[in-house]
Design an enzyme around this catalytic site. Structure first.
Site, mmCIF file in Angstrom:
data_model
loop_
_atom_site.group_PDB
_atom_site.id
_atom_site.type_symbol
_atom_site.label_atom_id
_atom_site.label_comp_id
_atom_site.label_asym_id
_atom_site.label_seq_id
_atom_site.Cartn_x
_atom_site.Cartn_y
_atom_site.Cartn_z
ATOM 1 N N GLY A 174 -10.667 1.717 -2.345
ATOM 2 C CA GLY A 174 -11.185 1.260 -3.631
ATOM 3 C C GLY A 174 -10.113 0.920 -4.639
ATOM 4 N N GLU A 175 -10.541 0.270 -5.709
ATOM 5 C CA GLU A 175 -9.647 -0.114 -6.803
ATOM 6 C C GLU A 175 -9.961 0.806 -7.998
ATOM 7 O OE1 GLU A 175 -7.018 -2.193 -7.851
ATOM 8 O OE2 GLU A 175 -7.529 -1.066 -9.645
ATOM 9 N N CYS A 228 -8.498 -7.780 -0.351
ATOM 10 C CA CYS A 228 -7.091 -7.968 0.056
ATOM 11 C C CYS A 228 -7.077 -8.223 1.567
ATOM 12 C CB CYS A 228 -6.261 -6.737 -0.297
ATOM 13 S SG CYS A 228 -6.357 -6.331 -2.048
ATOM 14 N N ASN A 268 0.533 -0.794 8.260
ATOM 15 C CA ASN A 268 -0.200 -0.217 9.390
ATOM 16 C C ASN A 268 -1.236 -1.241 9.833
ATOM 17 O OD1 ASN A 268 0.970 2.450 9.537
ATOM 18 N ND2 ASN A 268 -0.026 2.850 7.587
ATOM 19 N N CYS A 284 -6.232 -5.588 4.451
ATOM 20 C CA CYS A 284 -6.725 -4.220 4.273
ATOM 21 C C CYS A 284 -8.006 -3.964 5.081
ATOM 22 C CB CYS A 284 -6.987 -3.992 2.789
ATOM 23 S SG CYS A 284 -7.771 -2.421 2.442
ATOM 24 N N SER A 296 0.372 -2.711 -6.941
ATOM 25 C CA SER A 296 0.480 -3.291 -5.598
ATOM 26 C C SER A 296 0.777 -4.774 -5.767
ATOM 27 C CB SER A 296 -0.833 -3.095 -4.834
ATOM 28 O OG SER A 296 -1.050 -1.733 -4.602
ATOM 29 N N LEU A 297 2.042 -5.140 -5.685
ATOM 30 C CA LEU A 297 2.435 -6.523 -5.968
ATOM 31 C C LEU A 297 2.407 -7.363 -4.687
ATOM 32 C CD1 LEU A 297 3.275 -7.930 -8.628
ATOM 33 C CD2 LEU A 297 5.623 -7.844 -7.794
ATOM 34 N N HIS A 298 3.128 -6.927 -3.693
ATOM 35 C CA HIS A 298 3.126 -7.501 -2.340
ATOM 36 C C HIS A 298 3.667 -8.931 -2.222
ATOM 37 C CE1 HIS A 298 1.098 -3.860 -1.412
ATOM 38 N NE2 HIS A 298 -0.097 -4.241 -1.774
ATOM 39 N N SER A 351 -2.835 3.724 -8.718
ATOM 40 C CA SER A 351 -2.318 2.481 -8.138
ATOM 41 C C SER A 351 -3.367 1.383 -8.280
ATOM 42 C CB SER A 351 -2.002 2.720 -6.663
ATOM 43 O OG SER A 351 -1.610 1.531 -6.055
ATOM 44 N N GLU A 399 -12.236 8.216 2.772
ATOM 45 C CA GLU A 399 -11.088 8.882 3.379
ATOM 46 C C GLU A 399 -10.202 9.517 2.304
ATOM 47 O OE1 GLU A 399 -10.549 5.598 6.991
ATOM 48 O OE2 GLU A 399 -8.980 5.858 5.490
ATOM 49 N N CYS A 413 -3.558 11.648 -1.102
ATOM 50 C CA CYS A 413 -3.981 10.281 -1.428
ATOM 51 C C CYS A 413 -5.505 10.277 -1.434
ATOM 52 C CB CYS A 413 -3.431 9.324 -0.366
ATOM 53 S SG CYS A 413 -3.982 7.630 -0.578
ATOM 54 N N CYS A 426 -14.582 -1.377 -0.850
ATOM 55 C CA CYS A 426 -13.824 -2.051 -1.908
ATOM 56 C C CYS A 426 -14.201 -3.529 -1.941
ATOM 57 C CB CYS A 426 -12.324 -1.904 -1.666
ATOM 58 S SG CYS A 426 -11.342 -2.583 -3.025
ATOM 59 N N CYS A 467 -5.401 2.454 5.651
ATOM 60 C CA CYS A 467 -6.481 2.893 4.764
ATOM 61 C C CYS A 467 -7.793 2.220 5.175
ATOM 62 C CB CYS A 467 -6.099 2.520 3.330
ATOM 63 S SG CYS A 467 -7.387 2.825 2.155
HETATM 64 S S1 SF4 Z 1 -5.731 -2.797 -0.678
HETATM 65 FE FE1 SF4 Z 1 -6.823 -1.464 -2.129
HETATM 66 S S2 SF4 Z 1 -7.653 -2.901 -3.647
HETATM 67 FE FE2 SF4 Z 1 -7.088 -4.140 -1.863
HETATM 68 S S3 SF4 Z 1 -8.992 -4.274 -0.644
HETATM 69 FE FE3 SF4 Z 1 -7.823 -2.498 0.126
HETATM 70 S S4 SF4 Z 1 -8.641 -0.733 -0.986
HETATM 71 FE FE4 SF4 Z 1 -9.250 -2.581 -2.113
#
Ligand code: SF4
Length: 363
Positions: free
Chosen positions: A171-172, A125, A302, A128, A226-228, A203, A99, A114, A121, A349
């Site tokens: 992805g990371e 997380c 979201n 996600c 991305s701390l969260h 990011s 995407e 973006c 990924c 995402c």
């Molecule tokens: S938030 Fe980012 S790093 Fe974490 S699982 Fe989703 S895509 Fe991967």
């Protein structure tokens, strides 16, 4: 040659660096001086088959068209939100998909893009949607550049200029840093004139060696973390990587990047109801950032359905969000609430891709 074809029979042109293209030209009897012009044209989203747009010999163009595929990705689905947010689902040459998103700026002539760095990924997380289908593969530098091209076309069609680019999609990026940097080096090469370094943000969920490698690459791009969560226990519960790198280790790496690049780090914090949105957690976050010149970007969650661990996360209520923001500011932290976007489309995402995959498997 069809730009829409996803069957790349040869290497796609956007995948080549200027040096690779120059070497190919020289070994095929052409003057390598044309290589930057070809790449510049690709980044300007002018198609090399449009004769009027290029400034190199027709014979060279014919050879390029015969030797390389013009593009290897195709837009197979396009969702447009009432607020103008446009989500593209791109099919890759091997039928995988990723995407890319165009977000309209409040200034009427600008937009932000973006883009994704991996198909799927592996980071897991828990909130996600992307990670629910697992990791598939790293994207090539050409596939990253093609996302940039698709988004630039979308922005132009909306009478906007693509001004910023964030690696915040699927992805990371730190786990595909070689290809991410190769793409950025072309997109932000001043001789190619497409974009500036500061217009690009990478990011990360907090991969410390990757942040250090980015610092050593010395490109001057922006960094977002991305701390969260302000504490290791909550963070590790949400992000498996939190068990490997502590909050303090991640922030120390961001400090090093900031000291070397002079770029202020953005702290991304997605507010999840009852998980990380209490006033006490806001105070802990403010304490953590005291003495650091970092900005907090509060994100509205979201919903992405049932998580990997069988949970259902909800976005924080407007009142709770406002209280968190006020608490941060009262304790001297620079913080902003990012506007919710694309609420009427698959905004999370990975959600559009997940839906598409489910539809294909039930068809
Ligand atoms: S938030 Fe980012 S790093 Fe974490 S699982 Fe989703 S895509 Fe991967």
């Amino acid at each position: 040659m069809s730009i829409g074809s996803t069957q790349a029979t040869s290497r796609p042109l956007p995948d080549l660096s200027v040096a690779e293209l120059r070497a190919w030209m020289q070994s095929n009897g052409f003057n390598g001086v044309h290589a930057p012009r070809v790449v510049r044209s690709l980044l300007a989203t002018k198609e090399p088959e449009n004769r009027a747009d290029f400034l190199w010999p027709e014979k060279l163009n014919a050879r390029l068209m015969a030797a390389f595929a013009p593009e290897s990705t195709a837009v197979v689905q396009r969702q447009v939100s009432a607020d103008g947010t446009t989500k593209l689902l791109l099919r890759l040459h091997d039928q995988r998909s990723v995407e890319s998103v165009l977000m309209h700026d409040y200034r009427g002539d600008r937009a932000a893009g973006c883009i994704s760095s991996q198909a799927g990924c592996a980071m897991g997380c828990d909130f996600c949607a992307t990670t629910q289908t697992g990791f598939e593969r790293n994207l090539t530098s050409g596939e990253i550049i093609e996302q940039f091209r698709h988004l630039r076309r979308e922005a132009r069609a909306a009478d906007r200029v693509l001004r910023t680019l964030v690696f915040m999609g699927m992805g990371e990026p730190m786990l595909n840093l070689k290809n991410v940097l190769a793409a950025i080096e072309r997109i932000a090469d001043p001789r190619l004139g497409a974009f500036g370094w500061r217009q690009i943000t990478i990011s990360t969920v907090g991969i410390v060696p990757g942040i250090d490698e980015l610092r050593e690459a010395n490109l001057g791009v922006q960094l977002a973390i991305s701390l969260h969560a302000p504490d290791d226990a909550t963070r590790a519960d949400l992000l498996p990587l939190g068990r490997r790198f502590s909050v303090n280790e991640v922030l120390a790496a961001a400090d090093r990047h900031q000291a070397a690049s002079g770029r202020i780090t953005t702290i991304q914090y997605c507010l999840l109801a009852g998980v990380n949105d209490s006033p006490a957690q806001a105070r802990d976050l403010a304490r953590l950032l005291a003495g650091r010149r970092m900005h907090v970007n509060l994100l509205r969650y979201n919903p992405a359905g049932i998580s990997l661990r069988g949970r259902i996360y909800e976005p924080s209520s407007p009142a709770r969000t406002e209280a968190f923001l006020s608490e941060l500011r009262a304790h001297g932290t620079v913080a902003h609430l990012r506007r919710a976007r694309g609420q009427d489309i698959d905004a999370a995402c990975g959600q559009l891709r997940k839906r598409q995959a489910a539809q294909s498997s039930s068809a």
